[in-house]
Scaffold this motif. Sequence first.
Motif, PDB file in Angstrom:
ATOM      1  N   LEU A  19     -12.137  -5.499  -3.293  1.00 30.14           N
ATOM      2  CA  LEU A  19     -12.025  -6.843  -3.828  1.00 30.14           C
ATOM      3  C   LEU A  19     -11.466  -7.800  -2.777  1.00 30.14           C
ATOM      4  O   LEU A  19     -11.963  -8.912  -2.596  1.00 30.14           O
ATOM      5  N   THR A  20     -10.432  -7.366  -2.074  1.00 31.06           N
ATOM      6  CA  THR A  20      -9.831  -8.202  -1.028  1.00 31.06           C
ATOM      7  C   THR A  20     -10.857  -8.530   0.053  1.00 31.06           C
ATOM      8  O   THR A  20     -10.988  -9.686   0.471  1.00 31.06           O
ATOM      9  N   SER A  21     -11.586  -7.532   0.499  1.00 30.40           N
ATOM     10  CA  SER A  21     -12.595  -7.720   1.536  1.00 30.40           C
ATOM     11  C   SER A  21     -13.706  -8.674   1.067  1.00 30.40           C
ATOM     12  O   SER A  21     -14.089  -9.605   1.791  1.00 30.40           O
ATOM     13  N   LEU A  73      -5.471  -1.827 -10.163  1.00 34.61           N
ATOM     14  CA  LEU A  73      -6.651  -1.448  -9.391  1.00 34.61           C
ATOM     15  C   LEU A  73      -6.306  -0.307  -8.442  1.00 34.61           C
ATOM     16  O   LEU A  73      -5.214  -0.275  -7.870  1.00 34.61           O
ATOM     17  N   SER A  74      -7.244   0.591  -8.257  1.00 32.19           N
ATOM     18  CA  SER A  74      -7.052   1.673  -7.285  1.00 32.19           C
ATOM     19  C   SER A  74      -7.009   1.072  -5.884  1.00 32.19           C
ATOM     20  O   SER A  74      -7.418  -0.077  -5.661  1.00 32.19           O
ATOM     21  N   ASP A  75      -6.522   1.865  -4.916  1.00 32.80           N
ATOM     22  CA  ASP A  75      -6.486   1.390  -3.519  1.00 32.80           C
ATOM     23  C   ASP A  75      -7.884   0.989  -3.050  1.00 32.80           C
ATOM     24  O   ASP A  75      -8.055  -0.028  -2.374  1.00 32.80           O
ATOM     25  N   THR A  96      -4.728  -9.262  -3.021  1.00 29.16           N
ATOM     26  CA  THR A  96      -4.424  -8.984  -1.616  1.00 29.16           C
ATOM     27  C   THR A  96      -2.964  -8.557  -1.441  1.00 29.16           C
ATOM     28  O   THR A  96      -2.609  -8.003  -0.416  1.00 29.16           O
ATOM     29  N   VAL A  97      -2.126  -8.793  -2.450  1.00 25.85           N
ATOM     30  CA  VAL A  97      -0.697  -8.487  -2.348  1.00 25.85           C
ATOM     31  C   VAL A  97      -0.343  -7.178  -3.045  1.00 25.85           C
ATOM     32  O   VAL A  97       0.306  -6.312  -2.473  1.00 25.85           O
ATOM     33  N   GLY A  98      -0.751  -7.015  -4.293  1.00 26.84           N
ATOM     34  CA  GLY A  98      -0.346  -5.845  -5.061  1.00 26.84           C
ATOM     35  C   GLY A  98      -1.523  -5.145  -5.707  1.00 26.84           C
ATOM     36  O   GLY A  98      -2.664  -5.565  -5.594  1.00 26.84           O
ATOM     37  N   HIS A  99      -1.199  -4.071  -6.414  1.00 25.01           N
ATOM     38  CA  HIS A  99      -2.231  -3.276  -7.078  1.00 25.01           C
ATOM     39  C   HIS A  99      -2.605  -3.815  -8.456  1.00 25.01           C
ATOM     40  O   HIS A  99      -3.607  -3.412  -9.023  1.00 25.01           O
TER      41      HIS A  99
END
Length: 179
Positions: free
Chosen positions: A125-127, A117-119, A46-49
């Motif tokens: 993943l965050t969702s 991870l790509s945007d 949730t913070v970085g790529h």
Amino acid sequence: MALSYALFLTAVLVTLSPPVFFLSSVNVAAQYTVHLAALEGLSNATVGHTVAPAFNITVRARNPNTYQAWCHNHGEAVVSYAGVALASGRVPGFCVQRRWAANFTVVALAPGKGVRLSDYLRGRLTSEWRAGAAKVLLEMELHYYPNDVFLPIKRRPGTLSISQEFMLGDTREIQVDVL
């Protein structure tokens, strides 16, 4: 005549039953359950790529064989999300004695400084993480070898594959099918 033939056939079957039973139970694969015991390093998606997850995977092998141990000399495990390998680790060699069960742990770590991870994947993943629906796929290969000196032709070296999807945060032990 028919009675003597039936008695003869019965005697032959009774005589051959123990060897047939023995031979048929020599090559039965162990049964496996897998438990995703611990997970670290994915919440930073949730913070970085870049994510650097670590997975502790507990595997329980149950050997149903009556006459011999079930052994693997090594293996590999990969944990992936949406087709992207997040972590990998080596499966230790092990032997499970006849009609017994044993546990072993596999530690799968992200390579180097982590996985980028790509945007799109990071957002997905965050969702899914927030909704409690994030899943990872565990793929494990176990390389085995013959360990019966009396019947080496019954069992040749080979590989068993385990593939199991896990809901992140689910702590249940899962029975897996061996491929």
